[in-house]
Structure formats: structure tokens, C-alpha cells
Design an enzyme around this catalytic site. Structure first.
Site, PDB file in Angstrom:
ATOM      1  N   HIS A 127      19.081  -0.357 -81.818  1.00 36.18           N
ATOM      2  CA  HIS A 127      18.125  -1.171 -81.068  1.00 36.18           C
ATOM      3  C   HIS A 127      16.684  -0.983 -81.556  1.00 36.18           C
ATOM      4  O   HIS A 127      15.810  -1.773 -81.208  1.00 36.18           O
ATOM      5  CB  HIS A 127      18.235  -0.901 -79.563  1.00 36.18           C
ATOM      6  CG  HIS A 127      17.712   0.406 -79.097  1.00 36.18           C
ATOM      7  ND1 HIS A 127      18.510   1.509 -78.879  1.00 36.18           N
ATOM      8  CD2 HIS A 127      16.447   0.811 -78.783  1.00 36.18           C
ATOM      9  CE1 HIS A 127      17.779   2.512 -78.446  1.00 36.18           C
ATOM     10  NE2 HIS A 127      16.526   2.123 -78.387  1.00 36.18           N
ATOM     11  N   ASP A 157      25.265   2.296 -81.157  1.00 41.91           N
ATOM     12  CA  ASP A 157      23.810   2.157 -81.235  1.00 41.91           C
ATOM     13  C   ASP A 157      23.211   3.018 -82.344  1.00 41.91           C
ATOM     14  O   ASP A 157      22.136   3.603 -82.184  1.00 41.91           O
ATOM     15  CB  ASP A 157      23.145   2.499 -79.894  1.00 41.91           C
ATOM     16  CG  ASP A 157      21.711   1.969 -79.808  1.00 41.91           C
ATOM     17  OD1 ASP A 157      21.376   1.053 -80.581  1.00 41.91           O
ATOM     18  OD2 ASP A 157      20.930   2.489 -78.990  1.00 41.91           O
ATOM     19  N   SER A 236      13.172   6.726 -79.328  1.00 39.33           N
ATOM     20  CA  SER A 236      14.493   6.276 -79.767  1.00 39.33           C
ATOM     21  C   SER A 236      14.673   6.460 -81.260  1.00 39.33           C
ATOM     22  O   SER A 236      13.813   6.095 -82.060  1.00 39.33           O
ATOM     23  CB  SER A 236      14.695   4.794 -79.442  1.00 39.33           C
ATOM     24  OG  SER A 236      15.303   4.643 -78.197  1.00 39.33           O
TER      25      SER A 236
END
Length: 493
Positions: A127, A157, A236
Site C-alpha cells: 500500500h 501487503d 509503513s
């Protein structure tokens, strides 16, 4: 009124448009090898305090990790209407370029990544770079590089990038299986665009499923390491390391009421990351093994309904035809309690174990069937029911051939561009009802002028969570047509 708790994806959340920073929260839907150069000594950096308690010295672990964590900037070019307001709105909608034009506007997201090899391979979250047209990596020494996307895996992910550099600092892979509840860990990343930030916390849970991913065909693998280390938007793709400075996870999400850190953070364990990265590097796509069953977690209600004497394990709801489980002798109603000697208590733990293997690998499964404990040897297969290597999907999935629209046909239809379907065979276009001769004008509001453009759009969609093409076009007789093409696939575990 108390705010509802929400799960926030951490990366690409820092969206910068017109120099404005905003946080985007996820409201819905959403291996065995060391890839680094040198091994770090596995030792605990602990010292005794004068009072007799135990303090943990994080400095050595932080020094090992911080230089191998990078800042990632991903840019997505969005097509925005601009120009004159004159013209026929209906024709503008279908054909474009009739008094209006598209103006590309950049949307910039920020995240983190981890260098796992000294020749420039970097792991991050899918993402962070999803749908990006341009990816820029900045090292801790402030050097910047354009990154090439090697592959992505929305199911976990995880994404793999490559920059053209050498002699880079790296992090070696640790063993996430050996992490213990209460163990100290460090989160290293770039929250709020602040580089080289290190925070500390403890492992508060393992194999956590928080229902934020939506992978191919609805399949997702969530078996997160939960910690209370402070992570925020921009973290992230960053590193979760143990006190020896070894990578044990990739930071991915937070549980928060505000979108920033106020609760728990979640990381993909390195046991999953290493297999995904290895496959992306070698094949360009993850070689995903499945058991050939539909399963569910056991709770008190299910145990009562199915007359089970066990609350820990995974209930086999259905056994699929042509799957490895059926061939091995596993039945509906069995309760899986172990894989290759490792006890599994939940679906998330089972998924984590199976995710380490490829189609063709053989595993042992321990099940409880009534009052008996049985062992089965099973050959894992892919979703197609065989053990073949899966190749990276591209434009061939559409089942069509194309050519650019000729000048005479453009003049006849009053259009300035388009890509015509010249052949149709078995594939997604045929399933959607598209016929030979159809002229594609736009896919998901993006004008299509060449085969290179439709190839790029197809690859980007296949690597994203939203695997749908919404196509606007016309046939040579002038009839306008609209199609929805599903690029996803269905399958069991």
C-alpha cells in the site's frame, strides 16, 4: 460520544497535494533464507540497573537498523478535467478532448522501506507504492534513487523494489517464530516525513488477524505481530527489529481512534516476508500454495453446534475437489491442530505456516477427528489444482489483440484517439461481452491510445486491490458501449 476505534494503514497515508499533508485512514476493506549480506550476532543487549531491575540497551540494535531503513516517496498521476467548459457534455464524457482536456495532477504518498541486500533490494508494504507512477527512495545518508518495482503481493501487503546502488547497509533477517510475548522490539521508520525515527515497545500478541487486507480473489494472509511501539503514518514498510538488530517484521498498520498512534501497531512477520520476497525476486509473482479446503476458527458456539470437544484448532468446513487435502484423506469436520510439528490454534496461525511453502511442497498435517488424532501427508497445490509454476499475469489475461485506431475511423466517429480490439479469444474481455471491433476510449477514466497504455493499466490493476476495469468505448457503427471487466480470481485455502 466516544469515537469508534479504527484500523489505519500507515503508509501512503501521508498524501501531499498542493503542499498539504493529510492522513488517510483505512475505513474498509482494507524463508528460509537471509537476504542480507552479513549475519548479526544473536545476543541480548541487556544491563543490570543499580536497583537490581533489568534495563534494555537499544543503542546497538538501533545503530544496526537505522541506516538500512529508507524513506519512500510514491507519486501517482491522477487525470483531472481541465480546459474550456464548452462542448457537448455527453460526448465529452464518452469521447473526451472535445472542448475539455485531462490535466495530470500528482498525488504524493510517503512511507518507509528496508534494505535487505547490499545491491539494492528493498522491501516495503504494497500500500506504500500501490498504483505509483514514480517511486523515489532516499537513503539515511540523503542519497536519492529512482526505484524499480520488482513485484507486489496484495495478499500479504508486501512489495519488493530495486535501486541501482551497491555496498548498501542491510538488515539481516531474524526469526519471528522465536519472538515471545513481552519481548522488547524497535520500530524504525519515517513517521510524518521525519527520517530515521526509532521507537521501542514490547510484543503484545502474535498471529493477530485485524481484517484490513483484501488480496486477490478475496484471499488475504493476516498473522500480524502486535506491539505497543509507537508507529504513525509514514512508518509503513519500516523495520520491526529485535534487540539484536535483526529484522523480525515489516510495520504495516495501527489500531487507533485518531489515525495516529494511540494504541497498538501491527507488523507482517519476517517468516512471511522472506518467502514472499524470495518468490517476487525469482518469479515476479508469489508461488502461493493452498490446502484445498474451506476453514473457520472454532469458538464456543461452533463447538456446541458441531459437537466438538476442542476450542483450539481450525475447523474444516469443506474439502475442495482436486485439492491436496482431499487426496490426502482429510474430511469435512476434521479439526486441524498442527502443521509440520508446529501447533496451530487459529486460522491466522495456519495461514502463516502454509504461506511459507510453494505448490509441490509436501507437509504433514495433524488433525483431531472425533476422539482420534490422525496424521496426514499432503502435497500442496496452487489454485489451479496443480503444482506448476505460476507466471506473472499481464495483458494476456484479457484474451484480446489490439491495434491503434486508423485516421479514417477516427474521422468517421469524430474521435481523436482509441485502441481497437482486433481479435477475441477466451479471457476476461470475452467473459465481459466485448466483441471484435470494439474501440476502447477510456479505462477507469484514463484515455487509452496505445497497446503500451493498456498493458500498463492492466499490470497496475493486477497489482492493486481494486481489480476492476470500467471501459468506455464504441463500435465502428457508432454505438457507444460500456463494460465492467473483473480481473480478480476466486479460490479457497
Amino acid at each position: 460520544m466516544e469515537k469508534r476505534k479504527r484500523i489505519s494503514i500507515l503508509a501512503g497515508v501521508a498524501i501531499i497535494l498542493n503542499l498539504t499533508l493529510s492522513v488517510v485512514a483505512l475505513a474498509h476493506t482494507c524463508s528460509e533464507k537471509h537476504l542480507a549480506g552479513n549475519e548479526f550476532p544473536a545476543r541480548s543487549n541487556q544491563i543490570m540497573s543499580v536497583s537490581g531491575g533489568v534495563e534494555t540497551d537499544f543503542t546497538i540494535a538501533a545503530e544496526k537498523a537505522v541506516n538500512a531503513v529508507v524513506h519512500i516517496k510514491s507519486t501517482v498521476m491522477r487525470q483531472v478535467y481541465g480546459g474550456s467548459s464548452f462542448g457537448d457534455p455527453f460526448l465529452d464524457f464518452f469521447f473526451g478532448d472535445r472542448g475539455r482536456h485531462y490535466s495530470p495532477q500528482p498525488q504524493v504518498g510517503m512511507g518507509s522501506g528496508v534494505i535487505i541486500s547490499n545491491d539494492g533490494y528493498i522491501v516495503t508494504n504494497n500500500h506504500v507504492i500501490e498504483s505509483a507512477d514514480d517511486i523515489e527512495v532516499t537513503l539515511n545518508d540523503k542519497r536519492s534513487f529512482k526505484a524499480k518495482l520488482i513485484g507486489v503481493d496484495p495478499v500479504t501487503d508486501i512489495a519488493l523494489l530495486k535501486i541501482d546502488a551497491s555496498n548498501l547497509p542491510t538488515i539481516s533477517f531474524g526469526d519471528s517464530d522465536k519472538l515471545r510475548i513481552g519481548e522488547w522490539v524497535l520500530a524504525v521508520g519515517n513517521p510524518f516525513n521525519l527520517t530515521s525515527t526509532v521507537t521501542a515497545g514490547i510484543v503484545s500478541a502474535k498471529a493477530r488477524n485485524i481484517n484490513i487486507l483484501s488480496g486477490a480473489g478475496g484471499m488475504k494472509i493476516e498473522s500480524f505481530i502486535q506491539t505497543d511501539a509507537a508507529v504513525n503514518p509514514g512508518n509503513s514498510g519500516g523495520a520491526l527489529v529485535n534487540t539484536s538488530g535483526e529484522l523480525v517484521g515489516i510495520n504495516t498498520a495501527i489500531a487507533s481512534q485518531t489515525g495516529n498512534y494511540t494504541g497498538y501497531s501491527f507488523a507482517v512477520p519476517v517468516s512471511i516476508v522472506s518467502k514472499v520476497v524470495s518468490d517476487l525476486k525469482e518469479y515476479g509473482v508469489v508461488q502461493r500454495a493452498v490446502l484445498g479446503i474451506n476453514i473457520m476458527d472454532i469458538n464456543s458456539q461452533l463447538a456446541k453446534e458441531k459437537d466438538l470437544d476442542i476450542l483450539e484448532g481450525i475447523y474444516v468446513e469443506n474439502v475442495l475437489e482436486k485439492g491436496g487435502a482431499k487426496e490426502a484423506g482429510i474430511r469435512q469436520g476434521d479439526v486441524i491442530i498442527g502443521i509440520n510439528g508446529t501447533k496451530v490454534k487459529s486460522v491466522s496461525e495456519l495461514l502463516e505456516q502454509v504461506s511459507r511453502y510453494r505448490p509441490g511442497d509436501k507437509i504433514s498435517i495433524k488433525v483431531e477427528r472425533g476422539k482420534e488424532i490422525k496424521d496426514f501427508n499432503l502435497t500442496l497445490k496452487n489454485k489451479q489444482g496443480n503444482t506448476d509454476i505460476t507466471k506473472e499475469e499481464g495483458i494476456e489475461i484479457l484474451g484480446a489483440k489490439f491495434k491503434e485506431v486508423g485516421s479514417d475511423l477516427k474521422k468517421q466517429l469524430g474521435i481523436n484517439y482509441g485502441l481497437q480490439v482486433t481479435e477475441i479469444s477466451q479471457g476476461r474481455f470475452q467473459s465481459a461481452g466485448i466483441r471484435k471491433g470494439f474501440i476502447i476510449l477510456k479505462i477507469n477514466d484514463q484515455p487509452v491510445r496505445s497497446q503500451e497504455e493498456i498493458e500498463a493499466i492492466t499490470r497496475k490493476l493486477l497489482n492493486s486491490e481494486e481489480k476492476a476495469m470500467f471501459i468506455i468505448g464504441a463500435y465502428p457503427n457508432g454505438k457507444v458501449a460500456y463494460y465492467a471487466v473483473n480481473l480478480s480470481e476466486d479460490g479457497g485455502l
